[in-house]
Design a protein around this motif. Structure first.
Motif, PDB file in Angstrom:
ATOM      1  N   VAL A  51      -8.395 -11.948   5.698  1.00  0.00           N
ATOM      2  CA  VAL A  51      -7.918 -11.989   4.166  1.00  0.00           C
ATOM      3  C   VAL A  51      -6.303 -11.847   4.219  1.00  0.00           C
ATOM      4  CG1 VAL A  51      -7.767 -10.372   2.170  1.00  0.00           C
ATOM      5  CG2 VAL A  51      -9.528 -10.362   3.727  1.00  0.00           C
ATOM      6  N   VAL A  52      -6.045 -13.177   3.788  1.00  0.00           N
ATOM      7  CA  VAL A  52      -4.299 -13.489   3.726  1.00  0.00           C
ATOM      8  C   VAL A  52      -4.046 -13.125   2.356  1.00  0.00           C
ATOM      9  CG1 VAL A  52      -2.760 -15.406   4.060  1.00  0.00           C
ATOM     10  CG2 VAL A  52      -4.897 -15.357   5.171  1.00  0.00           C
ATOM     11  N   MET A  53      -2.828 -12.209   2.398  1.00  0.00           N
ATOM     12  CA  MET A  53      -2.231 -11.860   1.364  1.00  0.00           C
ATOM     13  C   MET A  53      -0.744 -12.026   1.486  1.00  0.00           C
ATOM     14  SD  MET A  53      -4.394  -8.112   1.091  1.00  0.00           S
ATOM     15  CE  MET A  53      -3.745  -7.525  -0.238  1.00  0.00           C
ATOM     16  N   ASN A  54       0.054 -11.703   0.236  1.00  0.00           N
ATOM     17  CA  ASN A  54       1.473 -11.680   0.289  1.00  0.00           C
ATOM     18  C   ASN A  54       1.840 -10.207   0.437  1.00  0.00           C
ATOM     19  OD1 ASN A  54       1.269 -13.870  -2.366  1.00  0.00           O
ATOM     20  ND2 ASN A  54       2.377 -14.388  -0.457  1.00  0.00           N
ATOM     21  N   SER A  55       2.900 -10.380   1.542  1.00  0.00           N
ATOM     22  CA  SER A  55       3.502  -9.021   1.706  1.00  0.00           C
ATOM     23  C   SER A  55       4.754  -9.119   2.499  1.00  0.00           C
ATOM     24  CB  SER A  55       2.591  -8.161   2.954  1.00  0.00           C
ATOM     25  OG  SER A  55       3.028  -6.995   3.264  1.00  0.00           O
ATOM     26  N   VAL A  56       5.774  -8.268   2.431  1.00  0.00           N
ATOM     27  CA  VAL A  56       6.944  -8.273   3.132  1.00  0.00           C
ATOM     28  C   VAL A  56       7.681  -6.863   2.846  1.00  0.00           C
ATOM     29  CG1 VAL A  56       8.154  -9.062   1.088  1.00  0.00           C
ATOM     30  CG2 VAL A  56       9.227  -9.638   3.246  1.00  0.00           C
ATOM     31  N   ASP A  57       8.363  -6.604   4.078  1.00  0.00           N
ATOM     32  CA  ASP A  57       9.064  -5.271   4.100  1.00  0.00           C
ATOM     33  C   ASP A  57       8.164  -4.048   3.708  1.00  0.00           C
ATOM     34  OD1 ASP A  57      11.380  -6.831   4.437  1.00  0.00           O
ATOM     35  OD2 ASP A  57      11.910  -7.072   2.352  1.00  0.00           O
ATOM     36  N   GLY A 122      12.278  -5.419  -5.826  1.00  0.00           N
ATOM     37  CA  GLY A 122      11.091  -4.755  -5.330  1.00  0.00           C
ATOM     38  C   GLY A 122      11.056  -3.361  -5.789  1.00  0.00           C
ATOM     39  N   PHE A 123      10.805  -2.381  -5.053  1.00  0.00           N
ATOM     40  CA  PHE A 123      10.758  -0.994  -5.335  1.00  0.00           C
ATOM     41  C   PHE A 123      11.931  -0.203  -4.883  1.00  0.00           C
ATOM     42  CE2 PHE A 123       8.164   3.136  -5.567  1.00  0.00           C
ATOM     43  CZ  PHE A 123       8.426   3.628  -6.873  1.00  0.00           C
ATOM     44  N   TYR A 124      12.955  -0.009  -5.793  1.00  0.00           N
ATOM     45  CA  TYR A 124      14.404   0.393  -5.222  1.00  0.00           C
ATOM     46  C   TYR A 124      15.005   1.724  -5.853  1.00  0.00           C
ATOM     47  CZ  TYR A 124      16.433  -1.775  -9.464  1.00  0.00           C
ATOM     48  OH  TYR A 124      16.754  -1.913 -10.768  1.00  0.00           O
ATOM     49  N   SER A 146       9.114 -12.875  -7.227  1.00  0.00           N
ATOM     50  CA  SER A 146       7.884 -12.679  -5.973  1.00  0.00           C
ATOM     51  C   SER A 146       8.352 -11.263  -5.299  1.00  0.00           C
ATOM     52  CB  SER A 146       8.191 -14.086  -5.231  1.00  0.00           C
ATOM     53  OG  SER A 146       9.183 -14.200  -4.819  1.00  0.00           O
ATOM     54  N   TYR A 147       8.720 -10.157  -5.786  1.00  0.00           N
ATOM     55  CA  TYR A 147       9.116  -9.047  -5.155  1.00  0.00           C
ATOM     56  C   TYR A 147       7.909  -8.210  -5.254  1.00  0.00           C
ATOM     57  CZ  TYR A 147      13.599 -11.170  -5.733  1.00  0.00           C
ATOM     58  OH  TYR A 147      14.604 -12.023  -5.970  1.00  0.00           O
ATOM     59  N   ALA A 148       6.704  -8.351  -5.872  1.00  0.00           N
ATOM     60  CA  ALA A 148       5.527  -7.642  -5.834  1.00  0.00           C
ATOM     61  C   ALA A 148       5.097  -7.133  -4.524  1.00  0.00           C
ATOM     62  CB  ALA A 148       4.496  -8.109  -6.958  1.00  0.00           C
ATOM     63  N   ARG A 149       5.312  -8.243  -3.907  1.00  0.00           N
ATOM     64  CA  ARG A 149       4.838  -8.240  -2.279  1.00  0.00           C
ATOM     65  C   ARG A 149       5.539  -7.391  -1.586  1.00  0.00           C
ATOM     66  NH1 ARG A 149       5.912 -14.663  -1.311  1.00  0.00           N
ATOM     67  NH2 ARG A 149       4.941 -14.422  -3.537  1.00  0.00           N
ATOM     68  N   LEU A 209       4.769  -8.698 -13.458  1.00  0.00           N
ATOM     69  CA  LEU A 209       4.869  -7.888 -14.644  1.00  0.00           C
ATOM     70  C   LEU A 209       4.594  -6.297 -14.333  1.00  0.00           C
ATOM     71  CD1 LEU A 209       3.322 -10.493 -17.083  1.00  0.00           C
ATOM     72  CD2 LEU A 209       5.913  -9.931 -16.820  1.00  0.00           C
ATOM     73  N   LEU A 210       4.282  -5.918 -13.395  1.00  0.00           N
ATOM     74  CA  LEU A 210       3.954  -4.645 -12.784  1.00  0.00           C
ATOM     75  C   LEU A 210       5.134  -3.835 -12.853  1.00  0.00           C
ATOM     76  CD1 LEU A 210       1.876  -2.506 -11.828  1.00  0.00           C
ATOM     77  CD2 LEU A 210       2.641  -3.216  -9.785  1.00  0.00           C
TER      78      LEU A 210
END
Length: 886
Positions: A51-57, A122-124, A146-149, A209-210
């Protein structure tokens, strides 16, 4: 400068796709990290073991997959990921399982941790002070583009729209907000002091939009006429600062509901002011986040300009609830569909709510003119620009996507008419609701509603870089006037070389016998045309682009321009038309078509101009010529010219508000006194010093609309004690607008020592990270000395500044500290620096800054002598304006 960092178009594999995220986030507001777990309902469309997803940090602790049969109670084996492989450059993660995932439904569960960062994305964490002075932190999301990841492993593409079930685990006493209404709150088992707050399931929407906010806020609330619950959240103790935004929101949502003929689709809308925020606002569905200055209005001390700005931003973000959230662009190439439309309709909304603002004239001076300036550069881009990777999107959050997008929509709206336009929008929104769309989909709906060739017309405006300049001359044939019109691509650097592209141009024409009415509209579909205006006497002028609705410039023959000058003097031309004539002339001068000295001659016809927006545009164009002359020996003569131009309106307005004067009079007074004080007009300077002294010593408080021009005047012509006093005022006030105002005037100081203090102050703990760039820009934009010092400061502190703002649009602001130089030496200096310090998210800004420097240099070389001769000749006649060029 060649762009070397573009990466190919990237999307995730389609073998596994989500249908719902059940997300739980637990931010730690002391250690600045967060725990996350997400249950993702997925559909396995192709047999795969990965399963390939977006993810960073974020660090994934564990990942399991449960087949749909097990969820339904049948016997099936839960699979645990045996491999977690991060592709950091591509911001992806690959989860590998020991056996293939069967086709059909299943549930992917991932536990992970992340940092509550200080980068405003992102979440800050966002730092604030309580009313008793204690420093605390809120946890805030900002996920576009593109920061939801960085908040959860996900499919972070706008076209992959799903529902979300959000739960926030937060300290007792902290407010928790998300897109939807709260449905439950209970103490956490085995987690003393924490509560679990759950929210209703969202509609189908894109990941960007989350939204989630955890902190301490006051709020005011109300309901719209159609029953939507509206809340405006403010810092603690400042609930009264939210009333104006609440009033705007309560008016705006029913207006949009009626205009689109589509109900607002959520049960509530929250608007919240965030202390640390990198952009103006973000349209998260149901929970719109704002920079504090973009939402809060102090009923006692906010300026007219601040109230108007808040109204526009609220109108913009609420429009996105339909146009962007309900229907979302297919890919970032169509970003302009979101931003251009919202920018256009925010003005429509504010005009509905506050007709005394005369907001459409201001649209011309702000967005329309800004877009023309930007799009005249070689290093512009089409409205629709290919975006290979979401990391490139920050480059197109610019004047083209917002202001040009809004301008061409305004042009189309005028061409097909409001009724057809509204009908087409309704068709578009209902046809694509909860789905994605491309530009062509909007054109098809508007074409269906209007019967006009919308797609063919608008394709010339969205897919081509730039816009046309229309060269027009006229001749009288009996009782008819014949116009000869030719279009070519406008180039800020001069005449277009080669075969010019063409546009389908809706041309509106007005004439001197009825200046406020459009006499006729024609559609220019080729390079040139002849237009006959029947029954027009030889002594009547002709004006193209009535109301400045068309996105083009007009270059009149000398006789046609001469005929328009009296209509500028006596204001028989409407304000938008008076504005566009001088705005086009300044651009044509930069391009080498007309002399800058002739532009100054025409400007003298505006000496008795009454309209704020025309003066705002004149003020901007005066600054453009000031940039050229600032290093020359005739700059003082130019300042005298400007003082003479602005003095009559300054005398008419005076310093005191007149009973019954309008909103725009206050803004005009600010603009005019700002320029007069800045350029050393002695009576203005003396009065500014007196009023500043009274204000500081408590004898008489300065009206809020007067503070900026007074602060600028005393700083420009003051010493270190004035800087000390103003910085003391900054430290003692808790008024956000006042703090911002002071930050924005510090660059008016005239000595290197004081300017260096301002620059050092920009990086101090006293200035929020979001505001540093504006203090630096203030220094760069107000004097020759400051321009050089700011550019040196940016280079010397690049490591820290780039670390703060990497990947955000703020780097573009820093690049533009160098954009107003006027020599090839400076252009090469900028190139050399950014060749060794690349900025992928601001490469176009670098190219545009260098181009602007070279344009200024060429303009000065071409027109410098003529400007000097005009100013010297004018001095010998004592500023006599009787010789105004016609």
């Amino acid at each position: 400068m060649e762009n070397k960092t573009k990466r190919p178009f990237q999307v995730l594999p389609k073998d596994v796709r989500p249908t719902n995220y059940a997300l739980s986030l637990q931010p730690d507001l002391e250690l600045f990290n967060f725990l996350g777990n997400v249950d993702i309902d997925v559909q396995v469309k192709c047999v795969t073991s990965q399963v390939v997803m977006n993810s960073v940090d974020i660090d994934i602790i564990s990942a399991t997959y449960t087949p749909g049969s097990a969820i339904d109670g049948e016997t099936a084996t839960e699979l645990t990921a045996t491999g977690i492989n991060y592709q950091n450059e591509d911001e992806k993660v690959t989860l590998t399982f020991s056996s293939a995932l069967a086709l059909g439904n299943g549930k992917l569960r991932i536990d992970y941790t992340g940092e509550l960062n200080d980068k405003m994305k992102g979440f800050y964490r966002s730092k604030y002070r309580t009313p008793d002075g204690e420093t605390r932190y809120a946890a805030v999301t900002h996920l576009e583009p593109s920061y939801a990841r960085s908040v959860l492993p996900c499919w972070d593409e706008p076209a992959i729209k799903v529902t979300f079930d959000v739960t926030l685990v937060v300290p007792e006493g902290r407010l928790a907000l998300s897109n939807m209404n709260e449905t439950g709150r209970r103490p956490c088992a085995n987690k003393p002091g924490l509560v679990e707050v759950s929210f209703a399931r969202t509609p189908i929407m894109s990941t960007y939009l989350l939204a989630a906010v955890v902190g301490e806020y006051d709020f005011v609330e109300g309901r719209t006429s159609d029953g939507t619950h509206v809340r405006v959240f403010t810092p603690l103790g400042k609930a009264d600062h939210g009333h104006f935004a609440l009033e705007v929101a309560i008016k705006t949502i029913p207006f949009y509901t009626q205009y689109f003929d589509v109900p607002y689709p959520l049960p509530k809308i929250d608007l919240i002011a965030i202390a640390d925020f990198s952009v103006g606002a973000m349209e998260n569905w149901g929970l719109v986040t704002y920079r504090e200055l973009a939402l809060l209005v102090d009923p006692k001390s906010s300026s007219s300009e601040a109230r108007q700005s808040v109204a526009l931003v609220v109108g913009h973000e609420l429009a996105h609830q339909w146009f962007g959230n309900l229907v979302t662009m297919e890919w970032w190439t169509h970003l302009w569909l979101n931003e251009g439309f919202a920018t256009w309709i925010e003005y429509l909304c504010v005009d509905h709510c506050f007709q005394d603002f005369h907001i459409w004239t201001q649209f011309v001076a702000k967005d329309h003119s800004r877009a023309l300036d930007s799009d005249g550069l070689e290093n512009s881009h089409p409205v629709e620009v290919e975006v290979g990777n979401p990391g490139e999107v920050n480059e197109i959050f610019d004047a083209i996507s917002y202001s040009k997008g809004a301008s061409i929509i305004r042009m189309l709206h005028a061409f097909i008419g409001d009724a057809a336009f509204r009908k087409g929008l309704h068709l578009y929104l209902t046809k694509f609701e909860y789905r994605n769309a491309a530009t062509e989909d909007l054109w098809a709906c508007l074409e269906e509603s209007s019967g006009q060739p919308v797609a063919a017309i608008m394709r010339t405006w969205t897919t081509q870089l730039g816009y046309p300049v229309l060269h027009v001359s006229d001749e009288q044939q009996g009782e008819d006037r014949i116009l000869n019109i030719t279009q070519e691509k406008f180039c800020a650097g001069g005449t277009f070389k080669g075969d010019s592209p063409t546009w389908m141009v809706p041309i509106t024409i007005s004439t001197g016998d009825n200046p406020s009415e459009v006499r006729m509209t024609v559609l220019l579909e080729k390079q040139s045309t002849r237009v006959t205006i029947p029954g027009l006497q030889a002594n009547q002028w002709v004006k193209l682009n009535s109301g400045t609705v068309g996105f083009y410039r007009t270059c009149y023959s000398q006789p046609m321009l001469k005929a328009l000058i009296p209509a500028i003097r006596d204001q028989s031309l409407p304000p938008c038309d008076r504005l566009s004539i001088q705005d086009d002339l300044i651009a044509l001068s930069c391009a080498g078509v007309v002399s800058a000295a002739d532009v100054l001659r025409v400007m003298e016809a505006y000496m008795n101009e009454p309209d704020f927006t025309v003066w705002m545009s004149l003020n901007v164009n005066v600054s453009s010529i000031a940039v050229l002359l600032i290093n020359t020996d005739c700059f003082s003569s130019f300042q005298s010219y400007v003082v003479d131009l602005f003095t009559p309106v300054g005398k008419r307005l005076g310093w005191e508000a007149i009973t019954g004067e309008g909103h725009l009079d206050a803004m005009l007074r600010t603009t005019v006194l700002d320029r007069l004080g800045r350029y050393g007009h002695r009576p203005t300077l003396a009065e500014a010093k007196r009023r500043f002294s009274d204000h500081v010593e408590g004898r008489r408080t300065l009206p809020v609309d007067m503070r900026r021009p007074v602060y600028i005047a005393v700083l420009r012509h003051g010493d270190a004690s004035v800087m000390d006093t103003i910085l003391k005022m900054f430290r003692e006030t808790d008024e956000l607008e006042e703090k911002h105002r002071i930050q924005m005037v510090l660059g008016a100081a005239s000595s290197s020592e004081l300017l260096q203090r301002a620059l050092d102050f920009s990086l101090s703990e006293e200035v929020r990270s979001q505001d540093t760039v504006f203090v630096i820009a203030s220094v760069a934009g107000q004097s020759r000395l400051g321009m050089g010092m700011a550019w040196d400061f940016v280079r010397e502190n690049w490591m820290e500044l780039n670390g703060r703002y990497q990947g955000t649009s703020m780097l573009g602001h820093l690049v533009w500290t160098a954009g107003n130089f006027a020599s090839e030496e400076r252009a090469l200096e900028v190139k050399a620096f950014f060749d060794t310090h690349p900025v992928p998210s601001a490469e176009r800004a670098v190219q545009q800054a260098m181009e602007n420097i070279r344009l200024n240099a060429a303009w000065l070389e071409r027109d410098g002598a003529a400007l000097k001769a005009f100013l010297e000749e004018r001095s010998t006649r004592g500023g006599d304006t009787s010789a105004v060029c016609a």
